[in-house]
Scaffold this motif. Structure first.
Motif, PDB file in Angstrom:
ATOM      1  N   LYS A 218       0.831  -1.202   0.000  1.00  0.00           N
ATOM      2  CA  LYS A 218       0.000   0.000   0.000  1.00  0.00           C
ATOM      3  C   LYS A 218       0.861   1.245   0.000  1.00  0.00           C
ATOM      4  N   VAL A 219       0.263   2.328  -0.455  1.00  0.00           N
ATOM      5  CA  VAL A 219       0.923   3.623  -0.500  1.00  0.00           C
ATOM      6  C   VAL A 219      -0.124   4.683  -0.198  1.00  0.00           C
ATOM      7  N   SER A 220       0.302   5.741   0.499  1.00  0.00           N
ATOM      8  CA  SER A 220      -0.622   6.828   0.791  1.00  0.00           C
ATOM      9  C   SER A 220       0.142   8.130   0.872  1.00  0.00           C
ATOM     10  N   GLY A 221      -0.612   9.212   0.793  1.00  0.00           N
ATOM     11  CA  GLY A 221      -0.013  10.530   0.919  1.00  0.00           C
ATOM     12  C   GLY A 221      -0.987  11.612   0.533  1.00  0.00           C
ATOM     13  N   GLU A 222      -0.464  12.820   0.467  1.00  0.00           N
ATOM     14  CA  GLU A 222      -1.261  13.966   0.051  1.00  0.00           C
ATOM     15  C   GLU A 222      -1.263  14.013  -1.470  1.00  0.00           C
ATOM     16  N   LEU A 223      -2.454  14.129  -2.050  1.00  0.00           N
ATOM     17  CA  LEU A 223      -2.571  14.181  -3.507  1.00  0.00           C
ATOM     18  C   LEU A 223      -2.015  15.504  -4.018  1.00  0.00           C
ATOM     19  N   VAL A 224      -1.052  15.409  -4.921  1.00  0.00           N
ATOM     20  CA  VAL A 224      -0.440  16.587  -5.532  1.00  0.00           C
ATOM     21  C   VAL A 224      -1.101  16.876  -6.877  1.00  0.00           C
ATOM     22  N   SER A 225      -1.298  15.815  -7.680  1.00  0.00           N
ATOM     23  CA  SER A 225      -1.912  16.003  -9.001  1.00  0.00           C
ATOM     24  C   SER A 225      -2.495  14.692  -9.511  1.00  0.00           C
ATOM     25  N   VAL A 226      -3.397  14.845 -10.484  1.00  0.00           N
ATOM     26  CA  VAL A 226      -4.002  13.703 -11.177  1.00  0.00           C
ATOM     27  C   VAL A 226      -3.949  14.020 -12.659  1.00  0.00           C
ATOM     28  N   LYS A 227      -3.573  13.035 -13.466  1.00  0.00           N
ATOM     29  CA  LYS A 227      -3.576  13.241 -14.922  1.00  0.00           C
ATOM     30  C   LYS A 227      -3.931  11.938 -15.614  1.00  0.00           C
ATOM     31  N   GLU A 228      -4.464  12.062 -16.803  1.00  0.00           N
ATOM     32  CA  GLU A 228      -4.738  10.896 -17.640  1.00  0.00           C
ATOM     33  C   GLU A 228      -3.526  10.705 -18.533  1.00  0.00           C
TER      34      GLU A 228
ATOM     35  N   VAL B 153      -3.081   8.719 -13.501  1.00  0.00           N
ATOM     36  CA  VAL B 153      -1.872   8.751 -12.678  1.00  0.00           C
ATOM     37  C   VAL B 153      -2.060   9.753 -11.538  1.00  0.00           C
ATOM     38  N   PHE B 154      -1.894   9.254 -10.326  1.00  0.00           N
ATOM     39  CA  PHE B 154      -2.008  10.057  -9.114  1.00  0.00           C
ATOM     40  C   PHE B 154      -0.595  10.290  -8.586  1.00  0.00           C
ATOM     41  N   THR B 155      -0.234  11.543  -8.368  1.00  0.00           N
ATOM     42  CA  THR B 155       1.052  11.856  -7.759  1.00  0.00           C
ATOM     43  C   THR B 155       0.788  12.203  -6.300  1.00  0.00           C
ATOM     44  N   LEU B 156       1.410  11.416  -5.414  1.00  0.00           N
ATOM     45  CA  LEU B 156       1.231  11.586  -3.971  1.00  0.00           C
ATOM     46  C   LEU B 156       2.530  12.073  -3.340  1.00  0.00           C
ATOM     47  N   ARG B 157       2.393  12.938  -2.331  1.00  0.00           N
ATOM     48  CA  ARG B 157       3.540  13.319  -1.511  1.00  0.00           C
ATOM     49  C   ARG B 157       3.437  12.476  -0.246  1.00  0.00           C
ATOM     50  N   THR B 158       4.372  11.542  -0.074  1.00  0.00           N
ATOM     51  CA  THR B 158       4.331  10.627   1.060  1.00  0.00           C
ATOM     52  C   THR B 158       4.801  11.344   2.331  1.00  0.00           C
ATOM     53  N   LYS B 159       4.642  10.676   3.473  1.00  0.00           N
ATOM     54  CA  LYS B 159       5.028  11.280   4.764  1.00  0.00           C
ATOM     55  C   LYS B 159       6.470  11.759   4.777  1.00  0.00           C
ATOM     56  N   ASP B 160       7.346  11.039   4.070  1.00  0.00           N
ATOM     57  CA  ASP B 160       8.766  11.424   4.065  1.00  0.00           C
ATOM     58  C   ASP B 160       9.083  12.501   3.019  1.00  0.00           C
ATOM     59  N   GLY B 161       8.032  13.040   2.372  1.00  0.00           N
ATOM     60  CA  GLY B 161       8.212  14.137   1.432  1.00  0.00           C
ATOM     61  C   GLY B 161       8.506  13.732   0.003  1.00  0.00           C
ATOM     62  N   LYS B 162       8.615  12.433  -0.260  1.00  0.00           N
ATOM     63  CA  LYS B 162       8.903  11.965  -1.618  1.00  0.00           C
ATOM     64  C   LYS B 162       7.635  11.996  -2.474  1.00  0.00           C
ATOM     65  N   LEU B 163       7.824  12.235  -3.765  1.00  0.00           N
ATOM     66  CA  LEU B 163       6.706  12.175  -4.706  1.00  0.00           C
ATOM     67  C   LEU B 163       6.633  10.773  -5.280  1.00  0.00           C
ATOM     68  N   MET B 164       5.443  10.183  -5.242  1.00  0.00           N
ATOM     69  CA  MET B 164       5.244   8.814  -5.713  1.00  0.00           C
ATOM     70  C   MET B 164       4.084   8.819  -6.701  1.00  0.00           C
ATOM     71  N   ASN B 165       4.296   8.204  -7.866  1.00  0.00           N
ATOM     72  CA  ASN B 165       3.239   8.064  -8.873  1.00  0.00           C
ATOM     73  C   ASN B 165       2.554   6.718  -8.716  1.00  0.00           C
ATOM     74  N   VAL B 166       1.220   6.729  -8.826  1.00  0.00           N
ATOM     75  CA  VAL B 166       0.428   5.507  -8.791  1.00  0.00           C
ATOM     76  C   VAL B 166      -0.439   5.518 -10.041  1.00  0.00           C
ATOM     77  N   GLY B 167      -0.262   4.525 -10.900  1.00  0.00           N
ATOM     78  CA  GLY B 167      -1.044   4.435 -12.127  1.00  0.00           C
ATOM     79  C   GLY B 167      -2.142   3.390 -11.986  1.00  0.00           C
ATOM     80  N   ILE B 168      -3.367   3.783 -12.319  1.00  0.00           N
ATOM     81  CA  ILE B 168      -4.523   2.892 -12.267  1.00  0.00           C
ATOM     82  C   ILE B 168      -5.151   2.877 -13.651  1.00  0.00           C
TER      83      ILE B 168
END
Length: 135
Positions: A42-52, A65-80
C-alpha cells in the motif's frame, strides 16, 4: 568568435561529459512509480496532481496517474488503468491536498488460462481538512 560566457559553458559541458563516475550504477535514481507486487502492498499521501496518461504499449489501457507526496516528502506516482470503472468512480472526486491511499487487497484468478491474476486495488480517500476560519 565566441564570448567568455559561451566558452565557460563549453568548458562545463566537456567537464560534465568526461565525468565517467556519473555513469556508475549507484547514480541511477530509484523509480518514483509505486508497484503493487504482493497482497498487502500500500501507498498513501497527500494528492499533488491527477492526470490521464495514454498507453504507450499496445494491449495495455490508458492510466489515471495520481502523484502523492508521502510522509517522508517523496513524490510517488500511482497508475490505475482507466478501464476499472470501480476505481475511476471512487477517484472521480479527489482533489489536490486530499489524503489518498491505495492498497493491493487480493489477487483475482485469471479468466484466461496462462494469464496473470488481476490485482484488486482498494482506494482510501479523505477530503482535505478545511480550517474553521474558512468555513
Amino acid at each position: 568568435m565566441s564570448t567568455k560566457k559561451e566558452e565557460d559553458l563549453q568548458a562545463v559541458n566537456v567537464e560534465f561529459e568526461n565525468d565517467s563516475s556519473l555513469f556508475d550504477k549507484e547514480n541511477i535514481p530509484a523509480s518514483n512509480w509505486f508497484r503493487f507486487n504482493k497482497v498487502g502492498d500500500k501507498v498513501s499521501g497527500e494528492l499533488v496532481s491527477v492526470k490521464e496518461q495514454p498507453s504507450t504499449t499496445v494491449g495495455f489501457p490508458d492510466q489515471r496517474v495520481f502523484t502523492l507526496r508521502t510522509k517522508d516528502g517523496k513524490l510517488m506516482n500511482v497508475g490505475i488503468k482507466v478501464t476499472s470503472s470501480y476505481l475511476m468512480a471512487r477517484t472521480e472526486s479527489v482533489a489536490a491536498g486530499d489524503s489518498l491511499g491505495f492498497e493491493f487487497t487480493k489477487e483475482i484468478p485469471p479468466k484466461v488460462k496462462g494469464h496473470h491474476p488481476a490485482k484488486s486495488i482498494e482506494v482510501y480517500h479523505r477530503k482535505q481538512q478545511t480550517p474553521a476560519s474558512e468555513e
